[in-house]
Design a protein around this motif. Sequence first.
Motif, PDB file in Angstrom:
ATOM      1  N   ALA A  33     -12.466  -4.346   3.982  1.00  0.00           N
ATOM      2  CA  ALA A  33     -12.053  -5.612   3.349  1.00  0.00           C
ATOM      3  C   ALA A  33     -11.723  -5.398   1.872  1.00  0.00           C
ATOM      4  CB  ALA A  33     -13.164  -6.650   3.496  1.00  0.00           C
ATOM      5  N   ALA A  34     -12.530  -4.611   1.195  1.00  0.00           N
ATOM      6  CA  ALA A  34     -12.286  -4.357  -0.238  1.00  0.00           C
ATOM      7  C   ALA A  34     -10.981  -3.602  -0.437  1.00  0.00           C
ATOM      8  CB  ALA A  34     -13.460  -3.569  -0.834  1.00  0.00           C
ATOM      9  N   TYR A  35     -10.741  -2.595   0.426  1.00  0.00           N
ATOM     10  CA  TYR A  35      -9.508  -1.800   0.273  1.00  0.00           C
ATOM     11  C   TYR A  35      -8.280  -2.646   0.577  1.00  0.00           C
ATOM     12  CZ  TYR A  35      -7.241   2.689  -0.446  1.00  0.00           C
ATOM     13  OH  TYR A  35      -6.486   3.727  -0.972  1.00  0.00           O
ATOM     14  N   GLU A  36      -8.399  -3.472   1.603  1.00  0.00           N
ATOM     15  CA  GLU A  36      -7.257  -4.338   1.938  1.00  0.00           C
ATOM     16  C   GLU A  36      -6.948  -5.279   0.786  1.00  0.00           C
ATOM     17  OE1 GLU A  36      -6.883  -5.857   5.847  1.00  0.00           O
ATOM     18  OE2 GLU A  36      -5.752  -7.622   5.217  1.00  0.00           O
ATOM     19  N   GLN A  37      -7.984  -5.857   0.183  1.00  0.00           N
ATOM     20  CA  GLN A  37      -7.744  -6.789  -0.929  1.00  0.00           C
ATOM     21  C   GLN A  37      -7.075  -6.060  -2.090  1.00  0.00           C
ATOM     22  OE1 GLN A  37      -8.171 -10.240  -0.827  1.00  0.00           O
ATOM     23  NE2 GLN A  37      -6.796  -9.865  -2.556  1.00  0.00           N
ATOM     24  N   TYR A  82       0.320  -5.112  -3.962  1.00  0.00           N
ATOM     25  CA  TYR A  82       1.620  -5.497  -3.395  1.00  0.00           C
ATOM     26  C   TYR A  82       2.117  -6.813  -3.975  1.00  0.00           C
ATOM     27  CZ  TYR A  82       5.299  -5.980   0.132  1.00  0.00           C
ATOM     28  OH  TYR A  82       6.516  -6.101   0.767  1.00  0.00           O
ATOM     29  N   GLY A  83       1.178  -7.765  -4.156  1.00  0.00           N
ATOM     30  CA  GLY A  83       1.530  -9.027  -4.808  1.00  0.00           C
ATOM     31  C   GLY A  83       2.194 -10.057  -3.914  1.00  0.00           C
ATOM     32  N   ALA A  84       2.075  -9.878  -2.581  1.00  0.00           N
ATOM     33  CA  ALA A  84       2.615 -10.897  -1.663  1.00  0.00           C
ATOM     34  C   ALA A  84       1.795 -10.820  -0.372  1.00  0.00           C
ATOM     35  CB  ALA A  84       4.081 -10.634  -1.377  1.00  0.00           C
ATOM     36  N   PRO A  85       1.657 -11.932   0.331  1.00  0.00           N
ATOM     37  CA  PRO A  85       0.776 -11.956   1.521  1.00  0.00           C
ATOM     38  C   PRO A  85       1.327 -11.188   2.721  1.00  0.00           C
ATOM     39  CG  PRO A  85       1.805 -14.099   1.185  1.00  0.00           C
ATOM     40  CD  PRO A  85       2.154 -13.267  -0.014  1.00  0.00           C
ATOM     41  N   ALA A  86       2.664 -11.051   2.795  1.00  0.00           N
ATOM     42  CA  ALA A  86       3.247 -10.378   3.969  1.00  0.00           C
ATOM     43  C   ALA A  86       4.060  -9.159   3.522  1.00  0.00           C
ATOM     44  CB  ALA A  86       4.146 -11.342   4.739  1.00  0.00           C
ATOM     45  N   GLU A 121      -4.100  -3.837  15.999  1.00  0.00           N
ATOM     46  CA  GLU A 121      -4.215  -4.640  14.770  1.00  0.00           C
ATOM     47  C   GLU A 121      -2.869  -4.691  14.038  1.00  0.00           C
ATOM     48  OE1 GLU A 121      -6.926  -6.544  13.496  1.00  0.00           O
ATOM     49  OE2 GLU A 121      -5.095  -7.195  12.459  1.00  0.00           O
ATOM     50  N   ARG A 122      -2.286  -5.915  14.005  1.00  0.00           N
ATOM     51  CA  ARG A 122      -0.992  -6.055  13.322  1.00  0.00           C
ATOM     52  C   ARG A 122      -1.077  -7.046  12.165  1.00  0.00           C
ATOM     53  NH1 ARG A 122       2.409  -2.025  14.516  1.00  0.00           N
ATOM     54  NH2 ARG A 122       3.878  -3.228  13.229  1.00  0.00           N
ATOM     55  N   ALA A 123      -2.244  -7.718  12.012  1.00  0.00           N
ATOM     56  CA  ALA A 123      -2.379  -8.690  10.910  1.00  0.00           C
ATOM     57  C   ALA A 123      -3.044  -8.049   9.694  1.00  0.00           C
ATOM     58  CB  ALA A 123      -3.190  -9.896  11.387  1.00  0.00           C
ATOM     59  N   ARG A 124      -4.137  -7.341   9.956  1.00  0.00           N
ATOM     60  CA  ARG A 124      -4.850  -6.723   8.841  1.00  0.00           C
ATOM     61  C   ARG A 124      -4.185  -5.417   8.464  1.00  0.00           C
ATOM     62  NH1 ARG A 124     -11.077  -6.484   9.104  1.00  0.00           N
ATOM     63  NH2 ARG A 124     -10.535  -5.840   6.995  1.00  0.00           N
ATOM     64  N   TRP A 125      -4.319  -5.039   7.169  1.00  0.00           N
ATOM     65  CA  TRP A 125      -3.705  -3.815   6.653  1.00  0.00           C
ATOM     66  C   TRP A 125      -4.697  -2.653   6.707  1.00  0.00           C
ATOM     67  CZ3 TRP A 125      -0.827  -5.434   1.473  1.00  0.00           C
ATOM     68  CH2 TRP A 125       0.031  -6.496   1.767  1.00  0.00           C
ATOM     69  N   TYR A 156      -1.253   0.169  11.535  1.00  0.00           N
ATOM     70  CA  TYR A 156       0.169   0.473  11.651  1.00  0.00           C
ATOM     71  C   TYR A 156       1.032  -0.264  10.615  1.00  0.00           C
ATOM     72  CZ  TYR A 156      -0.305   2.975  16.135  1.00  0.00           C
ATOM     73  OH  TYR A 156      -0.621   3.881  17.114  1.00  0.00           O
ATOM     74  N   PRO A 157       0.846  -1.580  10.421  1.00  0.00           N
ATOM     75  CA  PRO A 157       1.730  -2.261   9.449  1.00  0.00           C
ATOM     76  C   PRO A 157       1.671  -1.624   8.060  1.00  0.00           C
ATOM     77  CG  PRO A 157       0.552  -3.886  10.752  1.00  0.00           C
ATOM     78  CD  PRO A 157      -0.031  -2.557  11.111  1.00  0.00           C
ATOM     79  N   ALA A 158       0.488  -1.247   7.613  1.00  0.00           N
ATOM     80  CA  ALA A 158       0.364  -0.669   6.258  1.00  0.00           C
ATOM     81  C   ALA A 158       0.917   0.753   6.226  1.00  0.00           C
ATOM     82  CB  ALA A 158      -1.091  -0.688   5.814  1.00  0.00           C
TER      83      ALA A 158
END
Length: 241
Positions: free
Chosen positions: A115-119, A125-129, A162-166, A183-185
């Motif tokens: 969670a910390a790394y994702e945040q 990145y500066g954007a939610p998607a 997992e496609r929502a979380r980075w 995968y997304p990240a």
Amino acid sequence: MSGNLVVLPTPDALAEHVASWLTERARSSSGAFRLVLSGGHTPAPLYARLASSPWRDRFPWHRTEFYWGDERCVPGDDPESNSGMARRQLLAHVPVAPDHVHPIPGEMAPPGAAAAYEQMLRDVYGAPALDPARPLFDVTLLGLGDDGHTASLFPGTEALAERARWVTTARPEGKTPRVTLTYPALESSRCVAFLVAGESKTSILRRVRGGASDAPAARLRPVGEYVWFVDRAAAGEEAER
Ligand code: 6PG
């Protein structure tokens, strides 16, 4: 399986070639150069080569930011630590500002570390998607496991879906718990570069490049360029083509 294949005769030639390629890629970029390091054994010669002449003197360390594709949940000084290996081989020997080095906090409990790394990545990145036209990273280095895993995306695990979380956690059978980019990240990169060496990887490399759907590495769909840097031992007969 997409992705250019570049075959080098030996592991040392592989390290030298990728050090040159990465240095030129970093020098031709502008602004922050966001580089994702991989773990395991294969990239260690590359990191050591980057820390030595001429690449040490040519690389734009002052504007390079370091991230990791995955980490074992151990302290940074543990021999298993991916960030510890990169520090020993590279970061302790080059002029990188400490606030440009973003290790995954292996000493934290896995869910909290993820969670910390994702945040942190979302703040960078500066954007939610993630927008395919604006990748999160400039270069993402990845390795290939004998079972087709990459980063810590292992066969048959929930992380593959997992496609929502980075960033998420992984508990591969018989291995240290890990934190891994999803995968997304991993796909949000101007260039994904696999480094594969040794004849033990010949079979899995052929299967992955042939699109074997049960191999997590074969399911990666980078938004940018895609290249495989391999030594002749890993390339096997593909080297002859
Ligand atoms: C890790 C890596 C992992 C590695 C492959 C290949 O934490 O172990 O991220 O994905 O790249 O397992 O490892 P080797 O280079 O040691 O064969």
